[in-house]
Design a protein around this motif. Structure first.
Motif, PDB file in Angstrom:
ATOM      1  N   GLY A 194       0.319 -36.686  16.014  1.00 61.07           N
ATOM      2  CA  GLY A 194       0.447 -35.421  15.147  1.00 61.07           C
ATOM      3  C   GLY A 194      -0.675 -34.948  14.329  1.00 61.07           C
ATOM      4  N   LEU A 195      -1.774 -35.570  14.397  1.00 62.53           N
ATOM      5  CA  LEU A 195      -2.802 -35.195  13.625  1.00 62.53           C
ATOM      6  C   LEU A 195      -3.908 -34.176  13.938  1.00 62.53           C
ATOM      7  N   PHE A 196      -4.630 -33.595  13.170  1.00 64.57           N
ATOM      8  CA  PHE A 196      -5.641 -32.773  13.481  1.00 64.57           C
ATOM      9  C   PHE A 196      -6.692 -33.547  13.290  1.00 64.57           C
ATOM     10  N   ARG A 197      -7.613 -34.047  14.611  1.00 65.42           N
ATOM     11  CA  ARG A 197      -8.493 -34.797  14.623  1.00 65.42           C
ATOM     12  C   ARG A 197      -9.934 -33.990  14.570  1.00 65.42           C
ATOM     13  N   ILE A 198     -10.617 -34.364  13.601  1.00 68.66           N
ATOM     14  CA  ILE A 198     -12.034 -33.948  13.566  1.00 68.66           C
ATOM     15  C   ILE A 198     -13.086 -35.220  13.568  1.00 68.66           C
ATOM     16  N   ILE A 199     -13.823 -34.885  14.596  1.00 67.07           N
ATOM     17  CA  ILE A 199     -15.234 -35.780  14.543  1.00 67.07           C
ATOM     18  C   ILE A 199     -16.424 -35.065  13.883  1.00 67.07           C
ATOM     19  N   LEU A 200     -16.895 -36.033  12.921  1.00 71.92           N
ATOM     20  CA  LEU A 200     -18.353 -35.824  12.151  1.00 71.92           C
ATOM     21  C   LEU A 200     -19.221 -36.370  12.699  1.00 71.92           C
ATOM     22  N   ILE A 201     -20.428 -35.759  13.058  1.00 72.49           N
ATOM     23  CA  ILE A 201     -21.352 -36.285  13.968  1.00 72.49           C
ATOM     24  C   ILE A 201     -22.491 -35.583  13.637  1.00 72.49           C
ATOM     25  N   HIS A 202     -23.901 -36.193  13.356  1.00 73.35           N
ATOM     26  CA  HIS A 202     -24.990 -35.421  12.929  1.00 73.35           C
ATOM     27  C   HIS A 202     -25.489 -34.693  13.979  1.00 73.35           C
ATOM     28  N   HIS A 203     -25.952 -35.363  15.256  1.00 65.70           N
ATOM     29  CA  HIS A 203     -26.283 -34.692  16.416  1.00 65.70           C
ATOM     30  C   HIS A 203     -25.430 -34.027  17.318  1.00 65.70           C
ATOM     31  N   PRO A 204     -25.721 -32.726  17.908  1.00 71.89           N
ATOM     32  CA  PRO A 204     -24.777 -32.142  18.632  1.00 71.89           C
ATOM     33  C   PRO A 204     -24.281 -33.115  19.915  1.00 71.89           C
ATOM     34  N   PRO A 205     -22.916 -33.179  20.081  1.00 73.40           N
ATOM     35  CA  PRO A 205     -22.306 -34.121  21.204  1.00 73.40           C
ATOM     36  C   PRO A 205     -22.710 -33.654  22.697  1.00 73.40           C
ATOM     37  N   VAL A 206     -23.366 -32.528  22.664  1.00 75.83           N
ATOM     38  CA  VAL A 206     -23.722 -31.996  24.287  1.00 75.83           C
ATOM     39  C   VAL A 206     -25.163 -31.789  24.339  1.00 75.83           C
ATOM     40  N   SER A 207     -25.398 -31.757  25.518  1.00 72.74           N
ATOM     41  CA  SER A 207     -27.035 -31.857  25.802  1.00 72.74           C
ATOM     42  C   SER A 207     -27.631 -30.437  25.968  1.00 72.74           C
ATOM     43  N   ASN A 208     -26.990 -29.405  25.659  1.00 74.72           N
ATOM     44  CA  ASN A 208     -27.407 -28.107  25.933  1.00 74.72           C
ATOM     45  C   ASN A 208     -27.774 -27.214  24.688  1.00 74.72           C
ATOM     46  N   ILE A 209     -27.788 -27.865  23.408  1.00 74.39           N
ATOM     47  CA  ILE A 209     -27.796 -27.425  22.265  1.00 74.39           C
ATOM     48  C   ILE A 209     -29.357 -27.547  21.606  1.00 74.39           C
ATOM     49  N   VAL A 210     -29.678 -28.616  21.732  1.00 77.74           N
ATOM     50  CA  VAL A 210     -31.166 -28.862  21.306  1.00 77.74           C
ATOM     51  C   VAL A 210     -31.946 -29.468  22.282  1.00 77.74           C
ATOM     52  N   SER A 211     -33.444 -29.716  22.138  1.00 82.28           N
ATOM     53  CA  SER A 211     -34.240 -29.982  23.028  1.00 82.28           C
ATOM     54  C   SER A 211     -34.028 -31.706  23.385  1.00 82.28           C
ATOM     55  N   TRP A 212     -34.213 -32.123  24.531  1.00 80.67           N
ATOM     56  CA  TRP A 212     -34.270 -33.570  24.948  1.00 80.67           C
ATOM     57  C   TRP A 212     -34.865 -34.655  23.506  1.00 80.67           C
ATOM     58  N   ARG A 213     -36.030 -34.051  23.009  1.00 83.82           N
ATOM     59  CA  ARG A 213     -36.566 -34.645  21.920  1.00 83.82           C
ATOM     60  C   ARG A 213     -35.815 -34.611  20.760  1.00 83.82           C
ATOM     61  N   LYS A 214     -34.696 -33.874  20.492  1.00 79.23           N
ATOM     62  CA  LYS A 214     -33.946 -33.839  19.333  1.00 79.23           C
ATOM     63  C   LYS A 214     -32.499 -34.512  19.576  1.00 79.23           C
ATOM     64  N   SER A 215     -32.262 -34.795  20.899  1.00 79.71           N
ATOM     65  CA  SER A 215     -30.807 -34.696  21.459  1.00 79.71           C
ATOM     66  C   SER A 215     -30.086 -36.051  21.260  1.00 79.71           C
ATOM     67  N   LEU A 216     -28.778 -36.346  21.867  1.00 78.62           N
ATOM     68  CA  LEU A 216     -28.287 -37.445  21.486  1.00 78.62           C
ATOM     69  C   LEU A 216     -28.435 -38.089  22.934  1.00 78.62           C
ATOM     70  N   THR A 217     -28.648 -39.292  22.805  1.00 82.99           N
ATOM     71  CA  THR A 217     -29.253 -40.107  23.812  1.00 82.99           C
ATOM     72  C   THR A 217     -27.825 -40.499  24.723  1.00 82.99           C
ATOM     73  N   ASP A 218     -26.855 -40.872  24.173  1.00 77.79           N
ATOM     74  CA  ASP A 218     -25.744 -41.166  24.948  1.00 77.79           C
ATOM     75  C   ASP A 218     -24.506 -40.195  24.943  1.00 77.79           C
ATOM     76  N   SER A 219     -24.928 -38.838  24.870  1.00 82.33           N
ATOM     77  CA  SER A 219     -23.817 -37.819  24.908  1.00 82.33           C
ATOM     78  C   SER A 219     -22.905 -37.774  26.056  1.00 82.33           C
ATOM     79  N   ALA A 220     -23.366 -38.126  27.038  1.00 86.66           N
ATOM     80  CA  ALA A 220     -22.597 -38.326  28.249  1.00 86.66           C
ATOM     81  C   ALA A 220     -21.466 -39.196  28.191  1.00 86.66           C
ATOM     82  N   SER A 221     -21.789 -40.546  27.625  1.00 85.11           N
ATOM     83  CA  SER A 221     -20.655 -41.526  27.445  1.00 85.11           C
ATOM     84  C   SER A 221     -19.718 -41.213  26.421  1.00 85.11           C
TER      85      SER A 221
END
Length: 322
Positions: A194-221
């Motif tokens: 029953g908690l409100f779960r918030i993930i804090l992360i620097h890089h966007p967790p999906v691949s369509n927000i920034v270019s591959w050069r700035k992306s999270l390499t294991d976003s799919a995982s």
């Protein structure tokens, strides 16, 4: 600012990102043979003119007036990851609040190159460690710390480290297999609490927000884990622009919110200094979240109200209402 509501408590969370404390005058001759040379040149040629640290003083006063219950900062507190930048960032953090009040995760600029742990990240330990990590001084690397869990009232703040030294001209992030395994275990343990779960992360967790050069390499995982267990909200930085989107998962739609650099005086409104206030309230159907932008106004030289929206976090649906 926490108060009793009809079916639960109201919790106000402030989210800001990417202050980029720079002390490029402290760069050493040896740094000119590393990736720091590129960061130095980018700062001198572009970012120096855009970032203004006076905004942090104005921000501090605005936060004092708004009185959020907690403040999160999603990385890139430094420009070149220099020890002096870590020390200066800590001095600023202490004006914002204690480790009980403020949570941070690192960004790629904070790990521009491999650095001495004791000269850098030990300055920020009280703002990063999990609630259960009582002997913070014994930690010697990121792998011993992340992912982290901090619970404030019924809000579960889950910190993920994506900051890994990368090749020249790259600003990618990587979570890594070991941290992903720990994250999956953590989310499994939090399920049904029953908690409100918030993930804090620097890089966007999906691949369509920034270019591959700035992306999270294991976003799919990461997305596979999120599809299985879900969370209520994901907050990130890195883009130097406002982002409001969502991620489909088997357990519902997850809102993704990205903040621009809080020290930016960019002429582009979407890149200008801004932070967010999330008012989170428990309701019969689950949770209700109201998001208020606090945008810096160069004309008024202060933070003013920007756009706002409601996130209706009922099972299987989410509404973005301006």
């Amino acid at each position: 600012m926490t108060e009793d509501a009809t079916t639960g408590k109201r919790f106000v969370l402030a989210h800001l990102s990417d202050p980029h404390f720079a002390r490029v005058e402290h760069i050493q001759a040896g740094d000119l043979l590393t990736k720091r040379l590129l960061g130095y040149l980018r700062w001198k040629l572009k970012r120096q003119a855009e970032h203004n640290y006076e905004l942090l003083t104005i921000l501090g006063k605005d936060l004092q007036r708004r009185k959020p219950d907690h403040i999160v900062i999603t990385g890139d507190l430094t420009q070149l990851g220099l020890p002096v930048e870590f020390a200066i960032a800590r001095e600023w953090l202490q004006t914002v609040g204690t480790g009980r009040k403020v949570t941070i995760v690192p960004g790629n600029h904070d790990t521009y190159i491999k650095t001495d742990w004791h000269e850098t990240f030990t300055h920020w330990l009280e703002y990063m460690v999990a609630d259960t990590q009582v002997q913070a001084s014994a930690i010697t690397c990121m792998g011993e710390m992340f992912p982290t869990l901090r619970i404030r009232d019924r809000i579960a703040l889950i910190g993920i480290n994506t900051a890994q030294p990368s090749s020249l001209h790259l600003a990618t992030g990587t979570i890594g297999g070991e941290q992903l395994e720990k994250l999956e275990t953590l989310l499994q343990q939090l399920s049904g609490q029953g908690l409100f779960r918030i993930i804090l992360i620097h890089h966007p967790p999906v691949s369509n927000i920034v270019s591959w050069r700035k992306s999270l390499t294991d976003s799919a995982s990461l997305c596979k884990i999120l599809d299985k267990y879900g969370v209520e909200l994901i907050l990130f930085g890195h883009t130097h622009g406002k982002v409001c989107t969502s991620l489909d998962s088997s357990s519902g739609i997850i809102p993704l919110m990205g903040a621009p650099s809080v020290t930016s005086l960019s002429n582009k409104v979407e890149r200008r200094s801004c932070y967010y206030l999330y008012t989170i309230t428990s309701i019969t159907e689950g949770w209700k979240v109201h998001v208020q932008e606090r945008v810096f106004s160069p004309k008024k030289w202060c933070f003013v109200n920007g756009s706002e929206r409601d996130l209706s976090l009922c099972p299987g649906e989410i509404e973005f209402n301006r």
